[in-house]
Write an enzyme that holds these catalytic residues in place. Structure first.
Site, PDB file in Angstrom:
ATOM      1  CB  SER A  77       2.579  -0.489  -3.020  1.00 26.92           C
ATOM      2  OG  SER A  77       2.245  -1.383  -4.055  1.00 26.92           O
ATOM      3  CE1 TYR A 115      -0.674  -3.103   0.256  1.00 23.76           C
ATOM      4  CE2 TYR A 115      -0.015  -2.959  -2.050  1.00 23.76           C
ATOM      5  CZ  TYR A 115       0.318  -3.060  -0.719  1.00 23.76           C
ATOM      6  OH  TYR A 115       1.638  -3.123  -0.353  1.00 23.76           O
ATOM      7  CE  LYS A 149       1.288  -0.238   1.642  1.00 24.18           C
ATOM      8  NZ  LYS A 149       2.147  -0.221   2.839  1.00 24.18           N
TER       9      LYS A 149
END
Ligand code: UDP
Length: 325
Positions: free
Chosen positions: A117, A141, A145
């Site tokens: 991402s 998040y 990642k």
């Protein structure tokens, strides 16, 4: 023609990748828990129901289907949720990928393409942002990642894993043939929420803050068509096989649009009035994320076809009407 294991193949990007693989003559075997995925989106190959944390089941499935590669989409995806539940995201993204890599080593599968991402960059100093920019994620998040990518780099050294991480900017749109599309429950992403307001399923779209340092004060994002993302996975797989190395590539349109610009474009395309209300900032949101995807274009040969904003909203709208009428 090959068999490829698709974790999260019953989800949004994963189902589009299954279609792209099948079109190219391959067999996508979907491995999905169906906790957030949808059985109805598994249309291009067999479904194996299983959890990403279930090492024994992953090995059993790989030993039965003999995939030559794995594409790993099974992942939680909500920035806001990750701020509220960082441990859940660590467990899902880092823990899940670790289990998958262990299972691949046990089953003798050594090619992996993963969904990463733009969130790995955090709040980058530059727009567009290239892969050379330092990774300083600002939400759990993005942290997870980035840890996932680091875990793959370690597995390359220890197990000879060939991997490619594709750093998506904002996945949007739907299959132009209407065979699959975005289906999240609850839905938090901007374009489907705007379309919910256009359909009257929501009274209005809430803009998450208008005091960002951007031209109109709302966040700027780079929207990239989900079918173009799907195509990139086939190219990345070829790259992993041919180069036996680890690499990360940005996937975006290289153009940024503010939240207000997305709403205006959706008004034009749908012909509906879309009421807007102003809300507060969402925790973890960087003001601007725009991709420099030159590396994916030159090294992978990626050539996005439908990543202009209008095509993405048109395809998302057609899918939305199909799902909700
Ligand atoms: N956004 C918004 N209202 C919504 C949903 C999203 O203003 O109902 C904003 C969000 O805060 C972000 C941008 O739209 O600035 C894109 O958000 P999305 O959740 O689609 O993707 P993300 O950038 O978080 O991956």
């Amino acid at each position: 023609m090959a068999t490829v294991l698709i974790t999260g193949g019953a989800g949004y990007v994963g189902s589009h990748a299954c279609k792209a693989l099948a079109r190219a003559g391959h067999t996508p075997v979907v491995y999905d828990s169906l906790i957030r995925g949808h059985r109805e989106l598994v249309k291009w190959g067999p479904l194996e129901i299983g959890d990403i944390h279930d090492r024994a089941r992953l090995i059993e499935v790989m030993n039965r289907h003999h995939p030559v590669a794995v594409m790993h989409f099974a992942s939680f995806i909500f920035v806001g949720e990750s701020v509220e539940k960082p441990d859940l995201y660590e467990e899902n993204i880092v823990g899940g990928t670790r289990t998958l890599v262990e299972a691949m080593a046990a089953a003798g599968v050594d090619n992996l393409v993963v969904s990463s991402s733009a969130a790995v960059y955090g709040n980058p100093a530059r727009a567009p942002v290239s892969e050379d920019e330092p990774c300083r994620p600002v939400n759990p998040y993005g942290v997870s990642k980035l840890k996932m990518e680091q875990l793959l780099a370690a597995a390359q050294k220890s197990h000879g894993l060939a991997w490619v991480a594709l750093r998506y900017f904002n996945a949007a749109g739907a299959d132009p043939d209407g065979e699959t599309g975005e289906w999240h429950d609850p839905e938090t992403h901007l374009i489907p929420r705007v379309l919910d307001a256009a359909l009257g399923r929501d009274a209005a779209i809430t803009i998450n803050g208008n005091d960002y340092p951007t031209p109109d004060g709302t966040c700027v994002r780079d929207y990239v068509h989900v079918s173009d993302l799907a195509d990139a996975h086939l190219l990345a797989w070829r790259h992993a096989v041919g180069n036996r190395e680890g690499a990360a590539f940005n996937l975006g349109s290289s153009r940024g649009f503010s939240v207000r610009e997305v709403v205006d474009a959706a008004r034009k395309i749908t012909g509906r009035s879309i009421p807007v209300v102003l809300g507060v900032r969402r925790d973890g949101d960087p003001p601007v994320l725009v991709a420099d995807s030159a590396r994916a274009r030159s090294i992978l040969g990626w050539a996005p076809q439908r990543s202009d904003l209008a095509s993405q909203i048109e395809d998302a709208w057609a899918w939305h009407l199909k799902m909700h009428k």
